[in-house]
Design a protein around this motif. Structure first.
Motif, short mmCIF file in Angstrom:
data_model
loop_
_atom_site.label_atom_id
_atom_site.label_comp_id
_atom_site.label_asym_id
_atom_site.label_seq_id
_atom_site.Cartn_x
_atom_site.Cartn_y
_atom_site.Cartn_z
N LYS A 34 -2.48 3.43 -11.87
CA LYS A 34 -3.49 3.52 -10.88
C LYS A 34 -4.92 2.85 -11.33
N HIS A 49 2.36 1.53 -3.48
CA HIS A 49 1.24 1.92 -4.46
C HIS A 49 1.09 3.33 -4.87
N HIS A 50 1.58 4.35 -3.91
CA HIS A 50 1.54 5.62 -4.22
C HIS A 50 2.69 6.00 -5.03
N ARG A 55 0.82 -1.20 -0.06
CA ARG A 55 -0.08 0.12 -0.11
C ARG A 55 0.68 1.31 -0.02
N SER A 56 1.87 1.03 0.79
CA SER A 56 3.01 2.39 0.50
C SER A 56 3.65 2.38 -0.62
N GLU A 97 2.82 2.73 -10.85
CA GLU A 97 1.51 3.16 -11.70
C GLU A 97 1.32 1.49 -12.17
#
Length: 221
Positions: free
Chosen positions: A206, A200-201, A197-198, A204
């Motif tokens: 999205k 994910h930012h 999850r970290s 790509e």
């Protein structure tokens, strides 16, 4: 040809050294203490490892040999359009590898913070190779538009390495402050989901679900 007795003796020395180096540090541990803990003659350590310094080199080098081989095996079979999935798979494999060798992992990660000739060699070989492999995955992902084109390799590596190393550098913090048990398999599996999850930012695309990538990777292991 190595006999079973030779292998057992070497393994006992390695296991004893890892335990003592974690408890007392490399400098604070004597060869006699390792020999006593391993129930072997002091001469065995000189014979098999050329002393305590050779034992240190063996532990650190063997750790990174397995570590790099594991990443290479994933990258070797990577399809460019699946670079992002490959990168996340590598992260999962690293956590699995660290968990399997968690006492050695803790010692090695503490040791690489020290400026020495050995660690400089480790940096210029294994850790430079690690950076190259991640760079390869990221560049392939950018070229196929599955990883953010603005992603900075250096920034990504700083964040990733911090997230991967922290649980093994600070196991007491996890146990005594956060009340987590890093020795249990569920810990790294749970931690992997949070780590993704970290990441994910930074990664790509999205439009693709992060849960799809995580579930696919964990179900294949």
């Amino acid at each position: 040809m190595k006999t079973s007795t030779t292998v057992q003796t070497k393994d006992r020395i390695i296991d004893a050294a890892i335990r003592l180096f974690n408890q007392k540090g490399f400098s604070g541990t004597s060869v006699r203490e390792i020999a006593k803990e391993a129930n072997v003659n002091v001469a065995h350590i000189s014979y098999y490892f050329q002393g305590k310094g050779g034992l240190l080199e063996h532990l650190v080098s063997n750790f990174y040999e397995g570590y790099i081989h594991m990443i290479e095996s994933q990258v070797h079979h990577m399809e460019p359009c699946h670079a992002r999935e490959c990168l996340l798979h590598v992260v999962f494999d690293i956590l699995s590898y660290q968990h399997e060798h968690r006492q050695l992992t803790r010692f090695v990660y503490r040791e690489v913070t020290i400026d020495s000739t050995l660690i400089r060699e480790i940096m210029s070989t294994y850790l430079t190779k690690e950076k190259y492999l991640f760079q390869l995955m990221i560049e392939k992902g950018k070229n196929t538009h599955v990883i953010c084109e603005q992603l900075s390799l250096s920034s990504f590596m700083i964040q990733l390495k911090s997230l991967l190393m922290m649980p093994y550098l600070q196991p007491q913090y996890l146990t005594e402050v956060l009340f987590l048990n890093p020795s249990e398999p569920y810990f790294y599996q749970m931690y992997y989901k949070e780590l993704c999850r970290s990441l994910h930012h930074l990664l790509e695309p999205k439009e693709q679900s992060l849960d799809v990538h995580m579930n696919l990777i964990m179900s294949s292991n």
